[in-house]
Scaffold this motif. Structure first.
Motif, PDB file in Angstrom:
ATOM      1  N   VAL A  89       1.102  -1.458   0.428  1.00  0.00           N
ATOM      2  CA  VAL A  89       0.388   0.015   0.125  1.00  0.00           C
ATOM      3  C   VAL A  89       0.819   1.423  -0.175  1.00  0.00           C
ATOM      4  O   VAL A  89       0.369   1.973   0.188  1.00  0.00           O
ATOM      5  N   ALA A  90       1.996   1.305   0.029  1.00  0.00           N
ATOM      6  CA  ALA A  90       3.198   2.268  -0.708  1.00  0.00           C
ATOM      7  C   ALA A  90       2.584   3.203  -1.908  1.00  0.00           C
ATOM      8  O   ALA A  90       2.267   3.104  -2.788  1.00  0.00           O
ATOM      9  N   LYS A  91       3.212   4.544  -1.855  1.00  0.00           N
ATOM     10  CA  LYS A  91       3.023   5.578  -2.300  1.00  0.00           C
ATOM     11  C   LYS A  91       3.957   5.438  -3.589  1.00  0.00           C
ATOM     12  O   LYS A  91       4.768   6.490  -4.193  1.00  0.00           O
ATOM     13  N   TRP A  92       5.042   4.926  -2.468  1.00  0.00           N
ATOM     14  CA  TRP A  92       6.650   5.308  -2.874  1.00  0.00           C
ATOM     15  C   TRP A  92       7.781   4.129  -2.964  1.00  0.00           C
ATOM     16  O   TRP A  92       7.691   3.118  -1.268  1.00  0.00           O
ATOM     17  N   VAL A  93       8.405   3.355  -3.764  1.00  0.00           N
ATOM     18  CA  VAL A  93       9.208   1.382  -3.317  1.00  0.00           C
ATOM     19  C   VAL A  93       9.966   2.056  -4.286  1.00  0.00           C
ATOM     20  O   VAL A  93      10.335   2.693  -5.253  1.00  0.00           O
ATOM     21  N   CYS A  94      11.335   1.929  -3.088  1.00  0.00           N
ATOM     22  CA  CYS A  94      12.682   1.774  -3.805  1.00  0.00           C
ATOM     23  C   CYS A  94      13.346   0.717  -3.798  1.00  0.00           C
ATOM     24  O   CYS A  94      13.041  -0.212  -2.931  1.00  0.00           O
ATOM     25  N   LEU A  95      13.448   0.554  -5.473  1.00  0.00           N
ATOM     26  CA  LEU A  95      14.672  -1.024  -5.446  1.00  0.00           C
ATOM     27  C   LEU A  95      15.746  -0.652  -5.629  1.00  0.00           C
ATOM     28  O   LEU A  95      16.196  -0.036  -6.299  1.00  0.00           O
ATOM     29  N   ASP A  96      16.657  -0.952  -4.725  1.00  0.00           N
ATOM     30  CA  ASP A  96      17.979  -1.137  -5.085  1.00  0.00           C
ATOM     31  C   ASP A  96      19.019  -2.128  -4.957  1.00  0.00           C
ATOM     32  O   ASP A  96      18.715  -3.158  -4.713  1.00  0.00           O
ATOM     33  N   TYR A  97      19.062  -1.574  -6.668  1.00  0.00           N
ATOM     34  CA  TYR A  97      20.366  -2.696  -7.522  1.00  0.00           C
ATOM     35  C   TYR A  97      21.754  -2.233  -7.519  1.00  0.00           C
ATOM     36  O   TYR A  97      22.456  -2.409  -8.583  1.00  0.00           O
ATOM     37  N   PHE A  98      22.051  -1.563  -6.669  1.00  0.00           N
ATOM     38  CA  PHE A  98      23.690  -1.464  -6.018  1.00  0.00           C
ATOM     39  C   PHE A  98      23.871  -0.330  -7.304  1.00  0.00           C
ATOM     40  O   PHE A  98      23.953   1.441  -6.482  1.00  0.00           O
ATOM     41  N   ASP A  99      24.348  -0.360  -8.025  1.00  0.00           N
ATOM     42  CA  ASP A  99      24.299   0.207  -9.406  1.00  0.00           C
ATOM     43  C   ASP A  99      23.081   1.217 -10.055  1.00  0.00           C
ATOM     44  O   ASP A  99      23.806   2.178 -10.809  1.00  0.00           O
ATOM     45  N   THR A 100      22.076   0.713 -10.072  1.00  0.00           N
ATOM     46  CA  THR A 100      20.771   0.897 -10.708  1.00  0.00           C
ATOM     47  C   THR A 100      20.028   1.084  -8.869  1.00  0.00           C
ATOM     48  O   THR A 100      19.399   0.616  -8.712  1.00  0.00           O
ATOM     49  N   ILE A 101      19.322   2.196  -9.054  1.00  0.00           N
ATOM     50  CA  ILE A 101      17.991   2.969  -7.957  1.00  0.00           C
ATOM     51  C   ILE A 101      17.097   3.363  -8.629  1.00  0.00           C
ATOM     52  O   ILE A 101      16.516   3.885  -9.316  1.00  0.00           O
ATOM     53  N   ILE A 102      16.106   2.030  -8.221  1.00  0.00           N
ATOM     54  CA  ILE A 102      14.408   2.202  -9.207  1.00  0.00           C
ATOM     55  C   ILE A 102      13.951   2.530  -8.060  1.00  0.00           C
ATOM     56  O   ILE A 102      13.135   2.226  -7.052  1.00  0.00           O
ATOM     57  N   HIS A 103      13.116   3.643  -8.617  1.00  0.00           N
ATOM     58  CA  HIS A 103      11.496   4.922  -7.497  1.00  0.00           C
ATOM     59  C   HIS A 103      10.450   4.670  -8.412  1.00  0.00           C
ATOM     60  O   HIS A 103      10.761   4.769  -9.922  1.00  0.00           O
ATOM     61  N   VAL A 104       9.296   3.655  -7.888  1.00  0.00           N
ATOM     62  CA  VAL A 104       7.865   4.015  -8.137  1.00  0.00           C
ATOM     63  C   VAL A 104       7.538   4.199  -7.472  1.00  0.00           C
ATOM     64  O   VAL A 104       6.845   4.594  -6.389  1.00  0.00           O
ATOM     65  N   PHE A 105       6.799   5.544  -7.952  1.00  0.00           N
ATOM     66  CA  PHE A 105       5.900   6.411  -7.112  1.00  0.00           C
ATOM     67  C   PHE A 105       4.712   6.905  -7.189  1.00  0.00           C
ATOM     68  O   PHE A 105       4.290   6.194  -9.123  1.00  0.00           O
ATOM     69  N   TYR A 106       3.827   7.328  -6.475  1.00  0.00           N
ATOM     70  CA  TYR A 106       2.255   7.724  -6.661  1.00  0.00           C
ATOM     71  C   TYR A 106       2.183   9.009  -7.023  1.00  0.00           C
ATOM     72  O   TYR A 106       3.892   9.463  -6.726  1.00  0.00           O
ATOM     73  N   PRO A 107       1.800   9.874  -8.044  1.00  0.00           N
ATOM     74  CA  PRO A 107       2.374  10.658  -8.968  1.00  0.00           C
ATOM     75  C   PRO A 107       2.319  11.967  -8.005  1.00  0.00           C
ATOM     76  O   PRO A 107       3.020  13.364  -8.283  1.00  0.00           O
ATOM     77  N   GLU A 108       1.624  11.737  -6.387  1.00  0.00           N
ATOM     78  CA  GLU A 108       1.970  13.291  -5.750  1.00  0.00           C
ATOM     79  C   GLU A 108       3.280  13.018  -4.799  1.00  0.00           C
ATOM     80  O   GLU A 108       3.448  14.579  -4.984  1.00  0.00           O
ATOM     81  N   THR A 109       3.049  12.249  -4.270  1.00  0.00           N
ATOM     82  CA  THR A 109       4.536  11.648  -3.477  1.00  0.00           C
ATOM     83  C   THR A 109       5.879  11.880  -4.606  1.00  0.00           C
ATOM     84  O   THR A 109       6.551  12.631  -3.844  1.00  0.00           O
ATOM     85  N   ARG A 110       5.621  11.209  -6.007  1.00  0.00           N
ATOM     86  CA  ARG A 110       6.874  11.747  -6.874  1.00  0.00           C
ATOM     87  C   ARG A 110       6.651  13.441  -7.071  1.00  0.00           C
ATOM     88  O   ARG A 110       8.280  14.243  -7.276  1.00  0.00           O
ATOM     89  N   ALA A 111       5.741  14.100  -6.978  1.00  0.00           N
ATOM     90  CA  ALA A 111       5.899  15.768  -7.157  1.00  0.00           C
ATOM     91  C   ALA A 111       6.367  16.247  -5.880  1.00  0.00           C
ATOM     92  O   ALA A 111       6.981  17.198  -5.624  1.00  0.00           O
ATOM     93  N   PHE A 112       5.893  15.657  -4.534  1.00  0.00           N
ATOM     94  CA  PHE A 112       6.863  16.036  -3.396  1.00  0.00           C
ATOM     95  C   PHE A 112       8.533  15.805  -3.482  1.00  0.00           C
ATOM     96  O   PHE A 112       8.775  16.801  -3.117  1.00  0.00           O
ATOM     97  N   TYR A 113       8.744  14.651  -3.286  1.00  0.00           N
ATOM     98  CA  TYR A 113      10.178  14.773  -3.736  1.00  0.00           C
ATOM     99  C   TYR A 113      10.717  15.352  -4.494  1.00  0.00           C
ATOM    100  O   TYR A 113      12.418  15.432  -4.616  1.00  0.00           O
ATOM    101  N   GLU A 114      10.488  15.546  -5.415  1.00  0.00           N
ATOM    102  CA  GLU A 114      10.968  15.931  -6.298  1.00  0.00           C
ATOM    103  C   GLU A 114      12.725  15.920  -6.887  1.00  0.00           C
ATOM    104  O   GLU A 114      13.826  16.455  -7.234  1.00  0.00           O
ATOM    105  N   LEU A 115      12.432  14.248  -7.560  1.00  0.00           N
ATOM    106  CA  LEU A 115      14.384  13.807  -7.301  1.00  0.00           C
ATOM    107  C   LEU A 115      14.748  14.095  -8.851  1.00  0.00           C
ATOM    108  O   LEU A 115      16.362  14.374  -8.187  1.00  0.00           O
ATOM    109  N   GLU A 116      13.353  14.215  -9.846  1.00  0.00           N
ATOM    110  CA  GLU A 116      14.949  15.126 -11.687  1.00  0.00           C
ATOM    111  C   GLU A 116      15.217  16.360 -11.025  1.00  0.00           C
ATOM    112  O   GLU A 116      16.106  16.772 -11.720  1.00  0.00           O
ATOM    113  N   ASP A 117      14.137  17.388  -9.999  1.00  0.00           N
ATOM    114  CA  ASP A 117      14.762  18.498  -9.610  1.00  0.00           C
ATOM    115  C   ASP A 117      16.501  17.860  -8.968  1.00  0.00           C
ATOM    116  O   ASP A 117      17.779  19.059  -9.037  1.00  0.00           O
TER     117      ASP A 117
END
Length: 130
Positions: A89-117
């Motif tokens: 039931v998470a609005k953000w799942v983070c998968l860590d594959y050492f040299d690649t980190i995957i972020h799967v966001f719910y839209p509002e959560t992505r906007a809040f964290y502004e990872l791309e910025d």
């Protein structure tokens, strides 16, 4: 006797490209939106080589995208994440594959964290929604 295999930089790059291709394809399988790959390798203070970011339109879709990525990487490349944060039931799942980190966001959560910025100095590749 040392039985470890040393990979040439070409093999490492090829393996990383395979992983990135599987990740993006696994996201697209579950209709992820706004997929972005951020190459951080030219930055000196990077936490990893790549971020791959996407969003799902519900917490169920966010979990399904993350599950599909893990399943495909395990099945196709025999790779397992170092860690997984988030859950069913998470609005953000983070998968860590050492040299690649995957972020799967719910839209509002992505906007809040502004990872791309935060990592705007990286090289961005965007993928069209399927």
């Amino acid at each position: 006797m040392n039985t470890s295999i040393k990979l040439s930089s070409g093999n490492v790059t090829e393996r990383m490209n395979q992983r990135l291709d599987v990740i993006v394809d696994a996201m697209q399988d579950i209709k992820a939106k706004n997929i972005v790959k951020i190459d951080l390798r030219k930055l000196t203070d990077r936490p990893t080589d790549f971020f791959v970011v996407c969003e799902g339109e519900s917490v169920t879709q966010v979990a399904s995208i993350a599950d599909n990525i893990q399943m495909r990487l395990k099945r196709e490349l025999s790779e397992h994440p170092k860690s997984v944060n988030g859950g069913l039931v998470a609005k953000w799942v983070c998968l860590d594959y050492f040299d690649t980190i995957i972020h799967v966001f719910y839209p509002e959560t992505r906007a809040f964290y502004e990872l791309e910025d935060l990592w705007s100095d990286g090289e961005f590749t965007t993928y069209e929604d399927v």
